[in-house]
Design an enzyme around this catalytic site. Structure first.
Site, PDB file in Angstrom:
ATOM      1  N   GLY A   1      37.192  29.420  22.834  1.00 45.25           N
ATOM      2  CA  GLY A   1      35.990  28.577  22.672  1.00 45.25           C
ATOM      3  C   GLY A   1      35.738  27.497  21.948  1.00 45.25           C
ATOM      4  O   GLY A   1      34.764  26.936  21.945  1.00 45.25           O
TER       5      GLY A   1
ATOM      6  N   ASP B   1      54.597  14.726  20.298  1.00 43.63           N
ATOM      7  CA  ASP B   1      55.162  16.062  20.363  1.00 43.63           C
ATOM      8  C   ASP B   1      56.388  15.884  20.903  1.00 43.63           C
ATOM      9  O   ASP B   1      56.965  15.138  21.603  1.00 43.63           O
ATOM     10  CB  ASP B   1      54.380  16.996  21.259  1.00 43.63           C
ATOM     11  CG  ASP B   1      54.749  18.322  21.640  1.00 43.63           C
ATOM     12  OD1 ASP B   1      54.812  19.063  20.495  1.00 43.63           O
ATOM     13  OD2 ASP B   1      55.182  18.410  22.606  1.00 43.63           O
TER      14      ASP B   1
ATOM     15  N   GLU C   1      57.499  14.321  15.890  1.00 43.22           N
ATOM     16  CA  GLU C   1      58.108  15.864  15.714  1.00 43.22           C
ATOM     17  C   GLU C   1      59.490  15.958  16.119  1.00 43.22           C
ATOM     18  O   GLU C   1      59.967  15.453  16.980  1.00 43.22           O
ATOM     19  CB  GLU C   1      57.162  16.652  16.626  1.00 43.22           C
ATOM     20  CG  GLU C   1      57.807  18.148  16.290  1.00 43.22           C
ATOM     21  CD  GLU C   1      57.469  19.233  17.295  1.00 43.22           C
ATOM     22  OE1 GLU C   1      57.069  20.661  17.106  1.00 43.22           O
ATOM     23  OE2 GLU C   1      57.235  18.764  18.447  1.00 43.22           O
TER      24      GLU C   1
ATOM     25  N   ASP D   1      35.565  23.835  20.312  1.00 40.35           N
ATOM     26  CA  ASP D   1      35.266  22.881  20.953  1.00 40.35           C
ATOM     27  C   ASP D   1      35.078  21.467  20.176  1.00 40.35           C
ATOM     28  O   ASP D   1      34.903  21.529  19.056  1.00 40.35           O
ATOM     29  CB  ASP D   1      34.263  22.910  22.251  1.00 40.35           C
ATOM     30  CG  ASP D   1      32.952  23.680  21.539  1.00 40.35           C
ATOM     31  OD1 ASP D   1      32.723  23.275  20.256  1.00 40.35           O
ATOM     32  OD2 ASP D   1      32.142  24.266  22.195  1.00 40.35           O
TER      33      ASP D   1
ATOM     34  N   ASN E   1      30.075  25.491  27.397  1.00 41.88           N
ATOM     35  CA  ASN E   1      31.256  24.897  27.975  1.00 41.88           C
ATOM     36  C   ASN E   1      32.390  26.002  27.816  1.00 41.88           C
ATOM     37  O   ASN E   1      33.663  25.329  28.420  1.00 41.88           O
ATOM     38  CB  ASN E   1      31.403  23.719  27.536  1.00 41.88           C
ATOM     39  CG  ASN E   1      31.933  23.849  25.955  1.00 41.88           C
ATOM     40  OD1 ASN E   1      32.136  24.674  25.491  1.00 41.88           O
ATOM     41  ND2 ASN E   1      31.983  22.538  25.284  1.00 41.88           N
ATOM     42  N   ASP E   2      32.367  27.167  27.507  1.00 44.70           N
ATOM     43  CA  ASP E   2      33.638  28.070  27.183  1.00 44.70           C
ATOM     44  C   ASP E   2      34.487  28.271  28.517  1.00 44.70           C
ATOM     45  O   ASP E   2      35.659  28.321  28.471  1.00 44.70           O
ATOM     46  CB  ASP E   2      32.986  29.497  26.438  1.00 44.70           C
ATOM     47  CG  ASP E   2      32.753  29.171  25.204  1.00 44.70           C
ATOM     48  OD1 ASP E   2      32.857  28.109  24.757  1.00 44.70           O
ATOM     49  OD2 ASP E   2      32.467  30.173  24.662  1.00 44.70           O
TER      50      ASP E   2
ATOM     51  N   ASN F   1      33.248  26.952  17.698  1.00 45.27           N
ATOM     52  CA  ASN F   1      32.505  26.945  18.934  1.00 45.27           C
ATOM     53  C   ASN F   1      31.258  26.473  18.651  1.00 45.27           C
ATOM     54  O   ASN F   1      30.336  26.979  18.163  1.00 45.27           O
ATOM     55  CB  ASN F   1      32.772  28.265  19.344  1.00 45.27           C
ATOM     56  CG  ASN F   1      32.190  28.253  20.929  1.00 45.27           C
ATOM     57  OD1 ASN F   1      31.889  27.221  21.556  1.00 45.27           O
ATOM     58  ND2 ASN F   1      32.505  29.340  21.708  1.00 45.27           N
TER      59      ASN F   1
END
Length: 632
Positions: free
Chosen positions: A177, A344, A373, A179, A157-158, A152
C-alpha cells in the site's frame, strides 16, 4: 463519417470516460467494431516544441488502421513518412517538428475510403531551461526506496478496480500500500536526513496478477500505477521534492515489459519482442558482450533471451521498438522534470540500441544523470559500459555511470573476513586499482545495498561498527553514493540471495498504527537511534564538502587491521581511518605526509571535537574516524 479523437495531455491522466471506452474497446472482439476507426492509443500521448531532435514518431493503434491515409496541416510540422507492420492494427507516423514550431494542437486526419477520423494531438511548450537541467553526480547522495514498502499516505488507493493483485500486507510478495502520497508526506524527513536525490523502484502501471509490487513488469509505459496515484500526482511529487532540494531519478526498464502489458493482446509486429515474440530464457552470460572469444550464438543467448515468461524481452533491434522506448524515456524526463534515470538490466538490451537510447537522451539533456545496472563481480565487464574509453572491440559507451557492484561486493568481503596479506581491508585497497579501467570513476554509483541485495546490517552479521565503516566508505570514497531505505535504522533481512521479497520489508512508521516509527524515533532501540543520528550527521556534513564531491583521493596500504584514505582539494583535507581491531590502535601519521601535515589540529566530522594531533593518532577499537583539516 467524421470522428475526432482527442489525445490526452500532460495536465491530467486519461479521463475516466476515455479509460472506460478503451476498456470496452479492448474487450469487444474486433468483429464488433464499426467500419470507422476506433482509435484507442496514440503514443507518445503528447510532445513538445523546441526539442533538439526534430523527429517525432507516433504509434497509433486501431483496428485495420494500416491502410489509413494520414494528412495534416500545421505550421512547422511536416508528415515525412508512415510505417505499417505485419499487424494491420498499427500505424506509425513520422513527423518533423521544426525549431520554430509554436505550441498548439495538430489535427491529424486519417482517411479510410469515405470515412475519416481526426486525431487532435497536442504540442506543448517546454519548461524554461529544460535542456539545461542538472543531473545527479558525486556531489549527491541517492536514496533508493521501494514505494510500495516505504509509506502509505492514502489507504483509499490500495486496491483498484481492474487490478487483480490486491493489497495484502501480511504477504512478503503482496502489495503493502505504499504510494506517492506517502512519499510526499515524508520528503522533509528524507531531506532532513541529508539525502539530495531519490531513486524509487518503478512506479509505472504493473497490472500483473501477482508480484506486482516491485514494478519491473510494466503494463503501460505511459501511466503511473493507480495504486500509487496518478501521472499528475507523480509530477507534483517530483516538483515538490525539487523545492526541498531533492532530485528525482526514475527507474526505467527498456529491456522488458510485463506479460499483461496491453501490447500482449495485440502485438505490434512479429518481431516486437526478442526471438520473434517467443519465450527463450536468457543465458545470463554477460561476459559475452565484451569477451573476444565468445561465440555469436552465446551473445544472442544473452541479449535476446527473456528473464521469464512473465517478462517479455523487448527487441531493440526493431527500429520502431527502439524509437518507442527512446521517446518514452524522453517523455518522462520532460513531463515530470526528472534529474536522472536508473536503467534496469542495462547490459541485457542490444548494446547498439541501448547506447543510442542513452545518446538520444543526453542529446536532449546533456547533463541528465543516467546510471545503468550491470550486476557483475568482473571489473572489466562493468567498465565496458562506462563512458569515456574505446573498448578493444571498438565499442564506445555513452553511459555516464554504472552501478558499482564490483566495489560493493569487495567492500562487504573486506569488512567481513579476517585480515591477511590479500583479504580483509586489503580488498578495498586493491579494488581501487580498477579505477584505471574507467575514465570517470567518481561517476560510478557505489551503494550499501539495494532492493535486490541483503540489507547491509545483516550482510555484516548485525555489527553496528562494521555497518558504519561500510557507510563511511560509501560516502567518502571517490564515487557517487547511494543508500538503501532502512539502512538508517539498521533494518535486517536474510543474508542469502534466495529471498528477494524479504530484502524489501516495510519502512517502520510508514503505516498508521506501526509500533515502531523511524520518522519520529518512536519505538527505536538506543542502538538504532544512535546509528540514525550518526548517519544524519555524516550525510548533512557531506552536502557542503567539495573535497568529497570532486577532490582527489590517496590511500595507503592497510596495516594490522587499519586502513586510511585521504580526500584532498586545494588546502582542504579529509582523512578517513578504519580500525577493524577489537582494541584501540595507534596510527603513525608520518605515513601520510604526502597529503596530510605531520602536526596539526583536525576536527572530528561527527563529534565536532577539535583534536590536536601529534605524530600518532589512537584510533578507537572497531571504529571509523573522519578527520578534517586545512593545510597552511
Amino acid at each position: 463519417m467524421n470522428k475526432t479523437f482527442q489525445v490526452r495531455t500532460s495536465t491530467s491522466s486519461i479521463k475516466t470516460r476515455f479509460v472506460a471506452l478503451c476498456a470496452i474497446v479492448f474487450l469487444l472482439p474486433f468483429s464488433a467494431w464499426t467500419a470507422t476507426l476506433q482509435i484507442d492509443r496514440v503514443e507518445p500521448p503528447h510532445w513538445w516544441v523546441g526539442m533538439k531532435s526534430q523527429q517525432l514518431e507516433l504509434m497509433i493503434h486501431a483496428r485495420d488502421i494500416r491502410n489509413a491515409k494520414p494528412s495534416l496541416q500545421y505550421p512547422g510540422v511536416t508528415l515525412v513518412g508512415t510505417h505499417a507492420s505485419d499487424n494491420p492494427n498499427y500505424l506509425w507516423l513520422q513527423l518533423k517538428v521544426s525549431a520554430n514550431t509554436q505550441p498548439g494542437f495538430l489535427n491529424i486526419k486519417l482517411r479510410q475510403g469515405q470515412d475519416s477520423t481526426v486525431v487532435r494531438y497536442e504540442l506543448q511548450a517546454r519548461e524554461k531551461d529544460s535542456a539545461r537541467r542538472e543531473g545527479f553526480s558525486s556531489a549527491d547522495v541517492v536514496l533508493n526506496l521501494m514505494p510500495d514498502r516505504f509509506a502509505n499516505g492514502d489507504p483509499s488507493n490500495d486496491n483498484q478496480a481492474g487490478f487483480a493483485d490486491k493489497a495484502n500486507r501480511e504477504s512478503k510478495q503482496g502489495r503493502h500500500g505504499g504510494d506517492i502520497a506517502g512519499l510526499v508526506k515524508n520528503l522533509d524527513h528524507i531531506a532532513g536526513m541529508g539525502y539530495t536525490a531519490i531513486w524509487p523502484t518503478p512506479l509505472l502501471e504493473n497490472n500483473q496478477p501477482a508480484f506486482s509490487y516491485h514494478g519491473y513488469a510494466s503494463t503501460d509505459n505511459y501511466r503511473i500505477d493507480a495504486r500509487y496515484g496518478s501521472n499528475e500526482d507523480y509530477r507534483r511529487m517530483v516538483q515538490t521534492a525539487k523545492q526541498k532540494g531533492l532530485k528525482f531519478i526514475q527507474d526505467i526498464v527498456p529491456n522488458h515489459i510485463g506479460d499483461h502489458h496491453w501490447w500482449m493482446r495485440d502485438l505490434p509486429a512479429k518481431d516486437w519482442l526478442s526471438n520473434r515474440n517467443t519465450f527463450t530464457p536468457t543465458n545470463h552470460a554477460r561476459t559475452t558482450i565484451s569477451d573476444p572469444y565468445a561465440s555469436a550464438l552465446d551473445r544472442e543467448g544473452f541479449t535476446q533471451g527473456w528473464f521469464a515468461p512473465s517478462m517479455p524481452d523487448m527487441n531493440g533491434r526493431n527500429p520502431r521498438v527502439a524509437n518507442y522506448l527512446i521517446q518514452n524515456a524522453i517523455w518522462w524526463v520532460e513531463y515530470a522534470g526528472l534529474a536522472g534515470i536508473r536503467v534496469d538490466t542495462y547490459g541485457y538490451s542490444d548494446k547498439n540500441f541501448i547506447n543510442e537510447w542513452v545518446r538520444r537522451l543526453r542529446e536532449e539533456y546533456p547533463r541528465l544523470g543516467i546510471v545503468g545496472e550491470e550486476w557483475t563481480d568482473n571489473p572489466s565487464v562493468q567498465a565496458y559500459w562506462a563512458r569515456g574509453k574505446t573498448q578493444a572491440n571498438g565499442f564506445r559507451s555513452n553511459l555516464p555511470s554504472v552501478m558499482d557492484f564490483v566495489l560493493q561486493g569487495q567492500m562487504l568481503k573486506a569488512l567481513s573476513e579476517p585480515e591477511s596479506w590479500n583479504t580483509g581491508l586489503r580488498r578495498l585497497y586493491e579494488s581501487l586499482a580498477n579505477d584505471q579501467l574507467v575514465a570517470y570513476p567518481q561517476d560510478q554509483v557505489l551503494f550499501d545495498g539495494n532492493h535486490d541485495t541483503p540489507r547491509l546490517f545483516s550482510a555484516l552479521d548485525e555489527d553496528p561498527a562494521l555497518t558504519r565503516m561500510a557507510l563511511a566508505y560509501v560516502l567518502t570514497t571517490k564515487r557517487t553514493p547511494q543508500i538503501y531505505y532502512g539502512t538508517e535504522v539498521l533494518m535486517t533481512s536474510p543474508k542469502k540471495h534466495d529471498d528477494f521479497d524479504a530484502f524489501r520489508a516495510d519502512f517502520p512508521g510508514g503505516w498508521e498504527g506501526d509500533a515502531i516509527n523511524a520518522f519520529t524515533g518512536q519505538g527505536l532501540t538506543s542502538v538504532q537511534k544512535e546509528h540514525q543520528q550518526w548517519l544524519r550527521a555524516l550525510l548533512n556534513w557531506r552536502k557542503s564538502q567539495e573535497v568529497i564531491h570532486h577532490g582527489k583521493l590517496m590511500h595507503f596500504v592497510p596495516d594490522s587491521g587499519t586502513y586510511a584514505l585521504v580526500r584532498y582539494q586545494g588546502k582542504n583535507r579529509v582523512m578517513v581511518i578504519f580500525n577493524k581491531n577489537k582494541s584501540d590502535t595507534s596510527i603513525d601519521l608520518k605515513r601520510f605526509q604526502e597529503v596530510w601535515p605531520a602536526i596539526t589540529k583536525a576536527t572530528n566530522v561527527i563529534s565536532k571535537e577539535v583534536l590536536s594531533l601529534n605524530q600518532t593518532f589512537l584510533a578507537p577499537a572497531r571504529s571509523v574516524t573522519i578527520l578534517q583539516t586545512s593545510i597552511p
